[in-house]
Design a protein around this motif. Sequence first.
Motif, PDB file in Angstrom:
ATOM      1  N   CYS A  55      20.283 -28.602 -28.725  1.00  0.00           N
ATOM      2  CA  CYS A  55      18.909 -28.997 -29.042  1.00  0.00           C
ATOM      3  C   CYS A  55      18.797 -29.616 -30.429  1.00  0.00           C
ATOM      4  CB  CYS A  55      17.968 -27.797 -28.928  1.00  0.00           C
ATOM      5  SG  CYS A  55      18.221 -26.531 -30.188  1.00  0.00           S
ATOM      6  N   ALA A  56      17.712 -30.367 -30.626  1.00  0.00           N
ATOM      7  CA  ALA A  56      17.491 -31.056 -31.894  1.00  0.00           C
ATOM      8  C   ALA A  56      17.415 -30.102 -33.089  1.00  0.00           C
ATOM      9  CB  ALA A  56      16.229 -31.914 -31.802  1.00  0.00           C
ATOM     10  N   TYR A 227       8.919 -33.407 -40.352  1.00  0.00           N
ATOM     11  CA  TYR A 227       9.890 -34.490 -40.208  1.00  0.00           C
ATOM     12  C   TYR A 227      10.472 -34.497 -38.794  1.00  0.00           C
ATOM     13  CZ  TYR A 227      13.529 -37.862 -41.238  1.00  0.00           C
ATOM     14  OH  TYR A 227      14.315 -38.986 -41.220  1.00  0.00           O
ATOM     15  N   SER A 228      10.713 -33.318 -38.260  1.00  0.00           N
ATOM     16  CA  SER A 228      11.301 -33.216 -36.925  1.00  0.00           C
ATOM     17  C   SER A 228      10.368 -33.737 -35.838  1.00  0.00           C
ATOM     18  CB  SER A 228      11.686 -31.769 -36.617  1.00  0.00           C
ATOM     19  OG  SER A 228      12.683 -31.317 -37.510  1.00  0.00           O
ATOM     20  N   ASN A 229       9.048 -33.580 -36.035  1.00  0.00           N
ATOM     21  CA  ASN A 229       8.107 -34.048 -35.009  1.00  0.00           C
ATOM     22  C   ASN A 229       7.437 -35.370 -35.384  1.00  0.00           C
ATOM     23  OD1 ASN A 229       5.676 -33.481 -36.577  1.00  0.00           O
ATOM     24  ND2 ASN A 229       5.945 -31.333 -36.070  1.00  0.00           N
ATOM     25  N   VAL A 320      -1.346 -31.444 -27.067  1.00  0.00           N
ATOM     26  CA  VAL A 320      -0.059 -32.099 -27.278  1.00  0.00           C
ATOM     27  C   VAL A 320       1.020 -31.032 -27.177  1.00  0.00           C
ATOM     28  CG1 VAL A 320       1.412 -33.416 -28.847  1.00  0.00           C
ATOM     29  CG2 VAL A 320      -1.042 -33.881 -28.757  1.00  0.00           C
ATOM     30  N   HIS A 321       1.954 -31.237 -26.264  1.00  0.00           N
ATOM     31  CA  HIS A 321       3.060 -30.294 -26.085  1.00  0.00           C
ATOM     32  C   HIS A 321       4.300 -30.868 -26.754  1.00  0.00           C
ATOM     33  CE1 HIS A 321       6.333 -28.351 -23.476  1.00  0.00           C
ATOM     34  NE2 HIS A 321       5.854 -27.411 -24.279  1.00  0.00           N
ATOM     35  N   VAL A 322       4.831 -30.136 -27.730  1.00  0.00           N
ATOM     36  CA  VAL A 322       5.962 -30.574 -28.535  1.00  0.00           C
ATOM     37  C   VAL A 322       7.192 -29.741 -28.193  1.00  0.00           C
ATOM     38  CG1 VAL A 322       6.860 -30.728 -30.894  1.00  0.00           C
ATOM     39  CG2 VAL A 322       4.474 -31.298 -30.430  1.00  0.00           C
ATOM     40  N   LYS A 323       8.306 -30.401 -27.894  1.00  0.00           N
ATOM     41  CA  LYS A 323       9.539 -29.648 -27.661  1.00  0.00           C
ATOM     42  C   LYS A 323      10.739 -30.537 -27.936  1.00  0.00           C
ATOM     43  CE  LYS A 323      10.533 -30.415 -22.720  1.00  0.00           C
ATOM     44  NZ  LYS A 323      11.912 -30.918 -22.932  1.00  0.00           N
ATOM     45  N   SER A 324      11.856 -29.896 -28.247  1.00  0.00           N
ATOM     46  CA  SER A 324      13.095 -30.634 -28.402  1.00  0.00           C
ATOM     47  C   SER A 324      13.707 -30.876 -27.027  1.00  0.00           C
ATOM     48  CB  SER A 324      14.082 -29.867 -29.287  1.00  0.00           C
ATOM     49  OG  SER A 324      14.426 -28.635 -28.679  1.00  0.00           O
ATOM     50  N   PHE A 325      14.447 -31.944 -26.913  1.00  0.00           N
ATOM     51  CA  PHE A 325      15.088 -32.285 -25.644  1.00  0.00           C
ATOM     52  C   PHE A 325      16.036 -31.152 -25.226  1.00  0.00           C
ATOM     53  CE2 PHE A 325      18.737 -34.087 -23.354  1.00  0.00           C
ATOM     54  CZ  PHE A 325      18.073 -34.663 -22.272  1.00  0.00           C
ATOM     55  N   GLY A 326      15.901 -30.706 -23.979  1.00  0.00           N
ATOM     56  CA  GLY A 326      16.790 -29.669 -23.472  1.00  0.00           C
ATOM     57  C   GLY A 326      16.367 -28.260 -23.787  1.00  0.00           C
ATOM     58  N   TYR A 350       2.898 -34.977 -23.438  1.00  0.00           N
ATOM     59  CA  TYR A 350       4.178 -34.284 -23.534  1.00  0.00           C
ATOM     60  C   TYR A 350       5.134 -35.114 -24.397  1.00  0.00           C
ATOM     61  CZ  TYR A 350       2.324 -31.727 -19.542  1.00  0.00           C
ATOM     62  OH  TYR A 350       1.528 -30.959 -18.714  1.00  0.00           O
ATOM     63  N   LEU A 351       5.627 -34.510 -25.474  1.00  0.00           N
ATOM     64  CA  LEU A 351       6.533 -35.205 -26.384  1.00  0.00           C
ATOM     65  C   LEU A 351       7.868 -34.476 -26.464  1.00  0.00           C
ATOM     66  CD1 LEU A 351       4.118 -36.078 -29.352  1.00  0.00           C
ATOM     67  CD2 LEU A 351       4.877 -37.581 -27.502  1.00  0.00           C
ATOM     68  N   ASN A 352       8.941 -35.182 -26.113  1.00  0.00           N
ATOM     69  CA  ASN A 352      10.308 -34.662 -26.213  1.00  0.00           C
ATOM     70  C   ASN A 352      10.981 -35.272 -27.423  1.00  0.00           C
ATOM     71  OD1 ASN A 352      10.804 -32.918 -23.935  1.00  0.00           O
ATOM     72  ND2 ASN A 352      10.502 -34.717 -22.658  1.00  0.00           N
ATOM     73  N   TYR A 353      11.688 -34.464 -28.189  1.00  0.00           N
ATOM     74  CA  TYR A 353      12.339 -34.964 -29.399  1.00  0.00           C
ATOM     75  C   TYR A 353      13.847 -34.749 -29.353  1.00  0.00           C
ATOM     76  CZ  TYR A 353       7.727 -35.268 -31.563  1.00  0.00           C
ATOM     77  OH  TYR A 353       6.426 -35.598 -31.855  1.00  0.00           O
ATOM     78  N   ASP A 354      14.567 -35.768 -29.774  1.00  0.00           N
ATOM     79  CA  ASP A 354      15.990 -35.653 -30.039  1.00  0.00           C
ATOM     80  C   ASP A 354      16.272 -36.487 -31.277  1.00  0.00           C
ATOM     81  OD1 ASP A 354      18.604 -34.917 -29.872  1.00  0.00           O
ATOM     82  OD2 ASP A 354      19.039 -35.926 -27.983  1.00  0.00           O
TER      83      ASP A 354
END
Length: 382
Positions: A55-56, A227-229, A320-326, A350-354
């Motif tokens: 994960c991120a 910074y991560s989001n 807003v749903h925030v999560k890291s990829f996976g 829905y926002l996925n972050y990597d």
Amino acid sequence: MPEKKYKLCYPQLGNYDIPIQYFVNNGLHLEYLAPPAMTKRTIELGAKYSPDFVCAPFKCMMGCYIEALEQGANVLIQTGGTCRLGYYGELHEQILKDMGYDFEMFNLTLFRYKNLIGMLKGMKQFAPNASLLQMAKALPATARMITVIDKVEDNYRQNMGFEIKKGSYDKVYNRFLAQLRKAKGLSDVNRIYKKAIADFDAIPKNKPAHPLRVGVVGEYFTIMDPYSNHEIEKKLAQMGAEVHRWMNLSNSVLLCPDKGTLKKLKGYLTYDLYKFPSSLWVNIQKKLSSKYTKFDMGSSSISTIALAEHYAKKGFDGLVHVKSFGCTPEMDAVPVLHNISSDYKIPVLYLNYDTQTSDTGIETRLEAFYDMIAMRKEVTQS
């Protein structure tokens, strides 16, 4: 043989390095190396030396650790989490030592550090001359720093989009953080906090009686680190939204729910009341989310579901749903969020972050989401 000089560092996570630095300096009398602000280099370093599909947050922490070691840190702090992140301390340590770095890992996820006394005793390996009394004396100001940071940031997110003179809120907010870094004790912390809130209140605003309200829910690390989001909360606020986020260290670790909430939920309280406050709140969240879930899916998923329904019931205009990829727990929460969205007729972004996530792409989606909920609110009010 001269005594080894320890230099401690914790990965970047919002502004929580401020209370950590205070405790290390005043409770342990050790040097604390604040991690460099996260940059593209931090993320690239973390991604380069991390497993591809991890994960991120793992990659962000890895990059922070490498930059801290480059600056001279020789003790890295790892707090882990209630998901796979709880195993990441050992993996971070192994990778970094395979890279040739000489350091010690203070991994708070290990069993012997599971309570406050164990943590304080564990710290004596790096500060043998520090007493438990000395550490305990530093705790009130440390805890208060965490709560005032969260309170100030709540105020900032909910009001900065309505300032008449652009940059007014940023000016007060940045001054608050700078002064907090210089605080000498609890009285200083309280004084700095009161001044910041007074300065916020004095800023001229043009805030409507019923502004657009957006609730932000999701994965623990990514939601709390701007910074991560990609600073989505600030961007939404600047568009003209009142942004709410419950998930922070105060609510999830330090504090219980307010007395009114406890009274309403009296029948739900168990022996968890006598455990760490976060255990109590998790227990309550399970009850609140029982309409949609029967089992705890791990980590912050129950918080995500309970808070999403809470915001929907309160008439918020969007989520807003925030999560890291996976992130497995948050992936499991997504179908439940679909049901909440359908039941309460509330839009969810829905926002996925990597590490490859584009800032431009995030901003475009936020703008489209804001325009959609703004038009929707206008139609419902007409």
